[in-house]
Design a protein around this motif. Structure first.
Motif, PDB file in Angstrom:
ATOM      1  N   GLU A 258       0.842  -1.192   0.000  1.00  0.00           N
ATOM      2  CA  GLU A 258       0.000   0.000   0.000  1.00  0.00           C
ATOM      3  C   GLU A 258       0.876   1.239   0.000  1.00  0.00           C
ATOM      4  O   GLU A 258       1.884   1.297   0.699  1.00  0.00           O
ATOM      5  CB  GLU A 258      -0.849  -0.020   1.267  1.00  0.00           C
ATOM      6  N   LEU A 259       0.481   2.246  -0.752  1.00  0.00           N
ATOM      7  CA  LEU A 259       1.232   3.496  -0.748  1.00  0.00           C
ATOM      8  C   LEU A 259       0.712   4.359   0.375  1.00  0.00           C
ATOM      9  O   LEU A 259      -0.492   4.481   0.569  1.00  0.00           O
ATOM     10  CB  LEU A 259       1.034   4.227  -2.072  1.00  0.00           C
ATOM     11  N   SER A 260       1.594   4.959   1.133  1.00  0.00           N
ATOM     12  CA  SER A 260       1.122   5.947   2.102  1.00  0.00           C
ATOM     13  C   SER A 260       1.858   7.254   1.839  1.00  0.00           C
ATOM     14  O   SER A 260       2.825   7.295   1.092  1.00  0.00           O
ATOM     15  CB  SER A 260       1.346   5.465   3.530  1.00  0.00           C
ATOM     16  N   VAL A 261       1.345   8.329   2.433  1.00  0.00           N
ATOM     17  CA  VAL A 261       1.925   9.638   2.178  1.00  0.00           C
ATOM     18  C   VAL A 261       2.672  10.099   3.415  1.00  0.00           C
ATOM     19  O   VAL A 261       2.161  10.019   4.519  1.00  0.00           O
ATOM     20  CB  VAL A 261       0.819  10.648   1.832  1.00  0.00           C
ATOM     21  N   GLY A 262       3.899  10.519   3.211  1.00  0.00           N
ATOM     22  CA  GLY A 262       4.668  11.065   4.318  1.00  0.00           C
ATOM     23  C   GLY A 262       4.739  12.578   4.175  1.00  0.00           C
ATOM     24  O   GLY A 262       4.890  13.106   3.075  1.00  0.00           O
ATOM     25  N   TYR A 263       4.596  13.299   5.303  1.00  0.00           N
ATOM     26  CA  TYR A 263       4.636  14.760   5.294  1.00  0.00           C
ATOM     27  C   TYR A 263       5.970  15.218   5.836  1.00  0.00           C
ATOM     28  O   TYR A 263       6.378  14.807   6.921  1.00  0.00           O
ATOM     29  CB  TYR A 263       3.509  15.311   6.165  1.00  0.00           C
ATOM     30  N   VAL A 264       6.629  16.046   5.092  1.00  0.00           N
ATOM     31  CA  VAL A 264       7.967  16.500   5.483  1.00  0.00           C
ATOM     32  C   VAL A 264       8.045  18.017   5.341  1.00  0.00           C
ATOM     33  O   VAL A 264       7.582  18.575   4.344  1.00  0.00           O
ATOM     34  CB  VAL A 264       9.054  15.866   4.583  1.00  0.00           C
ATOM     35  N   ARG A 265       8.611  18.689   6.339  1.00  0.00           N
ATOM     36  CA  ARG A 265       8.804  20.134   6.239  1.00  0.00           C
ATOM     37  C   ARG A 265      10.036  20.428   5.387  1.00  0.00           C
ATOM     38  O   ARG A 265      10.991  19.649   5.368  1.00  0.00           O
ATOM     39  CB  ARG A 265       8.987  20.740   7.626  1.00  0.00           C
ATOM     40  N   SER A 266      10.015  21.578   4.735  1.00  0.00           N
ATOM     41  CA  SER A 266      11.107  21.934   3.822  1.00  0.00           C
ATOM     42  C   SER A 266      12.463  21.881   4.497  1.00  0.00           C
ATOM     43  O   SER A 266      13.440  21.441   3.906  1.00  0.00           O
ATOM     44  CB  SER A 266      10.883  23.345   3.272  1.00  0.00           C
ATOM     45  N   HIS A 267      12.497  22.339   5.759  1.00  0.00           N
ATOM     46  CA  HIS A 267      13.817  22.387   6.419  1.00  0.00           C
ATOM     47  C   HIS A 267      14.237  21.023   6.950  1.00  0.00           C
ATOM     48  O   HIS A 267      15.317  20.882   7.498  1.00  0.00           O
ATOM     49  CB  HIS A 267      13.825  23.447   7.525  1.00  0.00           C
ATOM     50  N   ASP A 268      13.360  20.031   6.811  1.00  0.00           N
ATOM     51  CA  ASP A 268      13.729  18.670   7.199  1.00  0.00           C
ATOM     52  C   ASP A 268      14.156  17.830   5.999  1.00  0.00           C
ATOM     53  O   ASP A 268      14.217  16.614   6.070  1.00  0.00           O
ATOM     54  CB  ASP A 268      12.559  17.978   7.920  1.00  0.00           C
TER      55      ASP A 268
END
Lengths: 343, 277
Positions: A258-268
């Motif tokens: 299954e594909l999941s979505v990861g959220y990442v901040r620009s500075h990370d």
């Protein structure tokens, strides 16, 4: 004094401004209502003040039922975005207004009012300007007069509606830091409305994130920033990049990957020249220096999606990136939310 | 180096011709007739002039004209403010119609207004038949003059106050309420000072209109010398007797009074706007 908001609803025609909102504002804290326009934050503030009447639910001040009490009797200080100063009165008369309209029995003497007003003007650092009219003041000064005027009646609760919204960027930062210090001095329970996440993160003890008439999350600035409850909060409190990755939970094994979505901040996002395990290959599309940081727009190979990385000046200088080069982007910290991929 | 003419620094063309035109037009329309008035009056000696303008019948007409105009303007200021308030603040059925009705006294020919008012207030009129038996005589008394002046002066106050009232920020009233002010205190100390300049303008316009009014008054006034004779009527009377210099002498005094009145109102306005930088 604490404020309790119990299942408050408010409808404007067919528009639902507040949908079953529950919130407790602890005594003595500085709380920010944060959300995009139309999220209901100002309506909630106006309901607390008594300027708007909820369709259902209750407002309690220190446990005492306040829902049906008139604005006049609620003892709230309200600061408006556009100051709402009385134009035909001097600064001194503006600040004294709340004291001079008191019933004769409760009204302090002229001398006492004068002393109190000057004490407040000292507090908001406007002592020399008592005889000026509001039109003769700058925006920041006007907002401080509005604050002094609200504080003159010794309100139990201080409510501020986008207090820095009409000011230019530099004054806004100065004034909000000053407000933070002022609150540390006087400790009156305060609620302020803002759509500026930076402002909320910098000033508030506690942030209430609102969206579409509902509360999404309540927490300290660190909590809402580092542990956002859902994609909306993550998105609203800062920059966001989506990384698609395979779900790694053991339970998912039986089903198809299954594909999941990861959220990442620009500075990370780490930008590297060498391939590593969890990095994606990307092409540099655009480089923009913004103050102390450098923003790099990356096109992820194979997906056609863009990712924005924020590097420090030093980091960017070391990499010496050029538009069109191939690099590897590696998320340092990723947040996953189950169930809801939509922002 | 000499200072450059202002025309060089502006993007709007035609400064010189428009200024010239304005001055010429104002001279032609306003200043020329006014100076003619003064020149004509100057054919009298000071003694004759004073005798004419201070004759008991003339002085009585000043009192009636200016007194009634002042009272009418005062009443209009109060009730015109009320009408403007209702029109701006409340949603009511037929509001647009009421709004249009306010302009009626503007549009109505003054003679029509005069005839209508005198027929309504005459002893056998709609209102007169109820008022007269109670000892209230309106038609053919100074009260009638006052009524006619009130009628024609109303739109001036409503139309000057209305836009200001519309532009007042709701927030200012909310701020006053948060600070503990009741409705009366909010009105008295927050709203009224904001409305005062417009209200004064409306008052001055209504007053000026009342002083200058002729058509609608002569029907209802009864025109009894020393009692209900207005100054403009006296001027007409003098003209009919071919006493041109006497007529212009009285007119000059009216001009002077009106000018003083305008000056006073302008000063009051300046004072009420002292906060605007």
């Amino acid at each position: 004094m604490s404020i309790e908001i119990v299942s408050v609803n408010k409808q404007f025609g067919s528009f639902t401004a507040l949908n079953d909102v529950n919130l407790t504002v602890p005594s003595g804290e500085l709380t920010a209502l944060l959300g995009p326009s139309g999220s209901g934050k100002t309506t909630l503030l106006r309901i607390i003040a008594g300027l708007e009447i909820p369709d259902g639910g209750a407002i309690r001040f220190d446990g005492e039922e306040t829902t049906d009490r008139h604005v006049r009797e609620r003892q709230v200080g309200f600061v408006f975005q556009h100051y709402a100063l009385f134009r035909h009165m001097t600064v001194e008369e503006n600040v004294a207004f709340g004291l001079t309209v008191k019933p004769r029995k409760e009204r302090p003497s002229k001398k006492e009012i004068r002393e109190r007003v000057h004490e407040l003007l000292r507090l908001v650092q406007l002592e020399g300007l008592a005889d000026r009219y509001p039109t003769q003041l700058s925006g920041g000064q006007r907002q401080r007069v509005a604050l002094a005027r609200a504080l003159a009646v010794e309100p139990k609760v201080l409510l501020l509606d986008e207090p820095f919204g009409a000011l230019d960027a530099k004054v806004r930062v100065e004034l909000r830091r000053w407000l933070r210090r002022l609150h540390d001095e006087i400790h009156v329970t305060s609620v302020f409305v803002t759509h500026d996440q930076e402002e909320a993160l910098e000033v508030a003890d506690r942030i209430v994130v609102m969206n579409k008439g509902r509360i999404e999350q309540v927490g300290t600035p660190a909590e809402v920033y580092d542990q956002p409850a859902n994609p909306f909060v993550f998105d609203f409190l800062g920059s966001v990049n989506l990384f698609h990755c395979r779900a790694e939970q053991g339970q998912a094994r039986a089903a198809a990957p299954e594909l999941s979505v990861g959220y990442v901040r620009s500075h990370d996002i780490e930008v590297e020249r060498r391939q590593s395990e969890d990095a994606v290959e990307a092409e540099v599309r655009h480089i923009q220096a913004v103050g102390p940081a450098v923003r790099v727009e990356l096109l992820v190979r194979g997906t056609g999606k863009t990712v924005e990385a924020e590097l420090s000046r030093d980091g960017a200088d070391r990499l010496a990136l050029d538009v069109g080069e191939t690099v590897y982007a590696r998320p340092r910290k990723m947040q996953r939310f189950v169930g809801d991929y939509q922002i | 180096m000499a200072t450059r003419p202002i025309t060089r620094n502006t993007v709007i063309p035609g400064f010189t011709p428009t200024l010239g035109y304005t001055v010429f037009y104002l001279s032609l329309i306003v200043l020329l007739p006014l100076s003619a008035l003064v020149v004509k009056t100057a054919s009298l000696t000071w003694g004759e002039f004073f005798a004419t303008v201070t004759a008991p019948r003339v002085v009585a007409s000043y009192k009636v004209t200016f007194g009634a105009a002042l009272a009418a303007a005062g009443v209009n200021a109060l009730f015109g403010l009320l009408v403007a308030w209702v029109l701006v603040r409340y949603r009511l059925p037929g509001k647009r119609f009421i709004d249009a009705l306010v302009d009626f006294p503007f549009a109505l020919p003054t003679a029509v207004a005069g005839i209508t008012l005198s027929s309504v207030y005459a002893a056998n009129g709609w209102l007169g038949q109820y008022l007269e038996p109670r000892g209230i005589k309106v038609a053919f008394t100074p009260v009638g003059i006052f009524v006619a002046m009130t009628f024609i002066g109303l739109p001036f106050v409503v139309r000057t106050v209305q836009p200001v009232l519309e532009e007042l920020e709701q927030e200012v009233e909310e701020a006053a309420a948060c600070l503990g002010a009741n409705r009366w205190q909010t009105f008295r100390r927050v709203l009224l000072p904001e409305l005062l300049p417009a209200l004064l303008t409306g008052f001055a316009l209504a007053f000026a209109r009342g002083v200058g009014e002729y058509g609608s008054i002569i029907f209802i006034a009864g025109n009894m010398p020393m009692v209900s004779e207005i100054t403009p009527l006296l001027i007409i009377t003098k003209l009919e007797q071919y006493d041109y210099a006497g007529a212009t002498a009285i007119a000059t005094v009216m001009l002077l009074f009106s000018f003083l009145m305008l000056l006073t109102v302008n000063l009051l306005q300046k004072w009420s706007r002292r906060h605007a930088a």
